[in-house]
Design an enzyme around this catalytic site. Structure first.
Site, PDB file in Angstrom:
ATOM      1  N   TYR A 233       0.849  -0.867  -0.030  1.00 18.33           N
ATOM      2  CA  TYR A 233      -0.118  -0.074  -0.479  1.00 18.33           C
ATOM      3  C   TYR A 233       0.797   1.470   0.138  1.00 18.33           C
ATOM      4  O   TYR A 233       1.434   1.689   1.588  1.00 18.33           O
ATOM      5  CB  TYR A 233      -1.187  -0.419   1.185  1.00 18.33           C
ATOM      6  N   THR A 234       1.128   2.409  -1.325  1.00 18.37           N
ATOM      7  CA  THR A 234       2.022   2.966  -1.186  1.00 18.37           C
ATOM      8  C   THR A 234       1.316   4.869  -1.240  1.00 18.37           C
ATOM      9  O   THR A 234       2.486   5.236  -1.679  1.00 18.37           O
ATOM     10  CB  THR A 234       2.827   2.781  -2.389  1.00 18.37           C
TER      11      THR A 234
ATOM     12  N   THR B  52      11.022   1.135   2.539  1.00 16.71           N
ATOM     13  CA  THR B  52      10.999   2.445   2.342  1.00 16.71           C
ATOM     14  C   THR B  52      12.035   2.613   3.361  1.00 16.71           C
ATOM     15  O   THR B  52      12.067   3.031   4.463  1.00 16.71           O
ATOM     16  CB  THR B  52      10.119   2.908   2.603  1.00 16.71           C
TER      17      THR B  52
ATOM     18  N   TYR C 226       1.311   5.222   6.810  1.00 19.74           N
ATOM     19  CA  TYR C 226       2.538   4.434   5.885  1.00 19.74           C
ATOM     20  C   TYR C 226       3.768   3.484   6.023  1.00 19.74           C
ATOM     21  O   TYR C 226       3.187   3.096   6.109  1.00 19.74           O
ATOM     22  CB  TYR C 226       2.146   5.733   4.295  1.00 19.74           C
TER      23      TYR C 226
ATOM     24  N   TRP D 269      12.160   7.771  -2.809  1.00 23.35           N
ATOM     25  CA  TRP D 269      11.950   8.371  -4.319  1.00 23.35           C
ATOM     26  C   TRP D 269      11.750   7.285  -5.784  1.00 23.35           C
ATOM     27  O   TRP D 269      12.386   7.577  -6.826  1.00 23.35           O
ATOM     28  CB  TRP D 269      12.769   9.546  -3.839  1.00 23.35           C
TER      29      TRP D 269
END
Length: 313
Positions: free
Chosen positions: A74-75, A114, A138, A163
């Protein structure tokens, strides 16, 4: 056999392309296999051994899953703030289910995480063992997904990146190019610093882990496979979103991807008004992965130029 989960995402599509080019045996799944449902994962894994997915001539042992690459997630960082249940189910529970499935069948796992697991208060690049302090739904869901994997199994590679942009799906480069082609002026955040990552470069690293592990026995009989654990990967160098956007504009003009004139102006994170908190500084140290895989990482500028030069917008 390699099982690619999240084959339809931006990174997943690039990994799939490179798996094909490398002639590695693989199978991919998207939304048809629900990572939040352990039974769905198990049912699919058991079906792989049937001839439904592979030629009957393929030996049974070659249908066994030796690697799982998890590119699912889920981004949507801002939407996660109001859709926390979905974010945690996919990023935490999904990662946990995949790790359990990998452990059950004896496969190795490569999981993508991330830079958001850090709070952004550092003044120098984050190493893999830096203390996590995720901010926002998130970020917390991804951080807890890492924790679940570490708890469930030992044979894993967690690759944190930042990124991300690439040839498939919407991303910052596409968004900026579209805006620069349609508006006389845009404002871009200038108080967040990090490192862009090209999906082609990250996908190459993912495959390198597999290839180096599969061919790991040295002349002296010692296993030289990369040590399991957490690794960081992004393109070399650091920048702000504002300077990233200015380089997109410069290269877009150079390769005729941007027509007309557009002024790129800086703004603060506060002025931008995003719902979810972002780390002000999230540059990742790549020393561990460079030493382990013996790779030279392209600069973010050179990879961005390759992308813009070779993609029709």
């Amino acid at each position: 056999m390699i099982w690619l989960i999240g084959k339809n995402g931006m990174l997943g599509q690039e990994v799939a392309r490179q798996l094909e080019e490398a002639h590695l045996p693989w199978v991919g799944t998207g939304s048809e296999v629900d990572v939040t449902d352990a039974n769905s994962l198990d049912t699919f894994e058991r079906s792989i051994e049937t001839a439904a997915y592979f030629p009957s001539s393929l030996p049974h042992q070659e249908r066994q899953i030796k690697w799982i690459i998890n590119c699912s997630g889920y981004t949507n960082v801002d939407k996660a703030e109001e859709d926390s249940d979905a974010a945690y189910k996919i990023n935490r529970e999904g990662a946990c289910n995949i790790a359990r499935q990998a452990r059950k069948i004896g496969s190795k796992l490569i999981h993508i995480s991330t830079d958001y697991v850090f709070d952004g208060k550092a003044s120098q690049s984050y190493t893999e063992d830096a203390v996590k302090n995720a901010q926002g739904i998130y970020a917390k869901s991804k951080s807890e997904g890492e924790d679940a994997i570490e708890k469930e199994m030992n044979q894993y590679y967690i690759i944190r990146t930042s990124w991300l942009y690439g040839f498939n799906k919407n991303n910052f480069v596409y968004t900026m190019t579209k805006l620069m082609n349609s508006q006389p002026e845009i404002k871009v955040v200038n108080d967040q610093k990090g490192s862009p990552t090209f999906t082609c470069d990250l996908a190459e690293v993912i495959l390198r882990f597999i290839k180096k592990s599969e061919g790991a026995t040295s002349f002296f009989g010692k296993n030289s496979a990369p040590a399991y654990g957490i690794y960081h990967f992004s393109n070399e160098g650091e920048t702000t979103w504002f300077d990233f956007a200015k380089e997109i504009y410069r290269l877009g003009k150079k390769y005729n991807r941007i027509n007309g004139e557009c002024s790129v102006a800086p703004c603060s994170t506060e002025d931008f008004g995003a719902k979810a908190p972002r780390p002000a500084y999230s540059v990742l140290s790549k020393e561990k992965i460079k030493k382990t895989l013996k790779i030279k990482i392209p600069s973010w500028q050179s990879s961005l130029e390759y992308f813009i030069k070779n993609k029709n917008f």
